[in-house]
Motif scaffolding. Sequence first.
Motif, PDB file in Angstrom:
ATOM      1  N   ASP A  61      -3.787  22.806  -0.561  1.00  0.00           N
ATOM      2  CA  ASP A  61      -2.701  22.581  -1.507  1.00  0.00           C
ATOM      3  C   ASP A  61      -2.563  21.104  -1.859  1.00  0.00           C
ATOM      4  N   ALA A  62      -2.588  20.233  -0.852  1.00  0.00           N
ATOM      5  CA  ALA A  62      -2.449  18.796  -1.104  1.00  0.00           C
ATOM      6  C   ALA A  62      -3.607  18.272  -1.941  1.00  0.00           C
ATOM      7  N   SER A  67      -5.981  16.499  -6.995  1.00  0.00           N
ATOM      8  CA  SER A  67      -7.068  16.651  -7.971  1.00  0.00           C
ATOM      9  C   SER A  67      -6.550  16.636  -9.401  1.00  0.00           C
ATOM     10  N   GLU A  68      -5.289  16.984  -9.590  1.00  0.00           N
ATOM     11  CA  GLU A  68      -4.697  16.983 -10.927  1.00  0.00           C
ATOM     12  C   GLU A  68      -4.266  15.586 -11.362  1.00  0.00           C
ATOM     13  N   CYS A  69      -4.436  14.613 -10.477  1.00  0.00           N
ATOM     14  CA  CYS A  69      -4.077  13.220 -10.785  1.00  0.00           C
ATOM     15  C   CYS A  69      -5.303  12.335 -10.987  1.00  0.00           C
ATOM     16  N   GLY A 148     -10.535   5.921  -9.813  1.00  0.00           N
ATOM     17  CA  GLY A 148     -10.375   6.685 -11.046  1.00  0.00           C
ATOM     18  C   GLY A 148      -9.297   7.748 -10.910  1.00  0.00           C
ATOM     19  N   PHE A 149      -8.047   7.317 -11.041  1.00  0.00           N
ATOM     20  CA  PHE A 149      -6.941   8.255 -10.954  1.00  0.00           C
ATOM     21  C   PHE A 149      -5.717   7.643 -11.620  1.00  0.00           C
ATOM     22  N   THR A 154       0.273   9.952  -9.510  1.00  0.00           N
ATOM     23  CA  THR A 154       0.095  10.129  -8.067  1.00  0.00           C
ATOM     24  C   THR A 154       1.318   9.637  -7.302  1.00  0.00           C
ATOM     25  N   THR A 155       1.854   8.504  -7.730  1.00  0.00           N
ATOM     26  CA  THR A 155       3.067   7.990  -7.094  1.00  0.00           C
ATOM     27  C   THR A 155       4.206   8.998  -7.218  1.00  0.00           C
ATOM     28  N   LYS A 156       4.402   9.555  -8.400  1.00  0.00           N
ATOM     29  CA  LYS A 156       5.482  10.525  -8.618  1.00  0.00           C
ATOM     30  C   LYS A 156       5.256  11.802  -7.816  1.00  0.00           C
TER      31      LYS A 156
END
Length: 197
Positions: A61-62, A67-69, A148-149, A154-156
């Motif tokens: 899950d994590a 991966s979406e970021c 590359g992100f 990612t922070t949010k």
Amino acid sequence: MTDTLSDDALDLIFREARSYNGWHDKPVTEKQIHQIYELVKMGPTSANQQPGRFIWCTSDDAKKRLSECVSDGNTDKVLTAPAVVIIGYDLDFHENLPWLFPHTDAKSWFEGDEEGRKESAFRNSALQGAYLMIAARALGLDCGPMSGFDQDKTTKEFFADQPRYRADWLCAVGYGDRTTIFDRSPRPEFDLFNKVI
């Protein structure tokens, strides 16, 4: 200290170490993660700031959320790595200085200077991320650092409960598949980028 590491150890950490793009299906355990951090925290930071904040993504899950970021080229790296650590930093690291650096009132050096804190946190957490890679390699693991992100996303997603933390870069950790590495890129000779005066 007069002892030096063996050539085998230096090969493991530096000369033969590579940045991996793919991984063997072997987990990184929570015990190993703790062992890595126990070494990381011993590395020097300015006034023992310890601004690095680390989120270890080991669950499916994590890693899916992370991966979406990331950029398209890093999606598979995140999804298939046994662990991916988000290396971040705390903009308010100075609040911990009274116990981390009790020799003097170091907290006062940074109060009212958010830009100065950001610069210092960014620099010193980057050091801690480098220590993390060296520690992981020293413990027999491989690394795959990534930049590359989307840092804000990612922070949010991962630091929502800590609004003063910021994501900076990522590093996959595990047992690297040597078929996924590129030929080593050139490394400059000493005289090109060094001067002894």
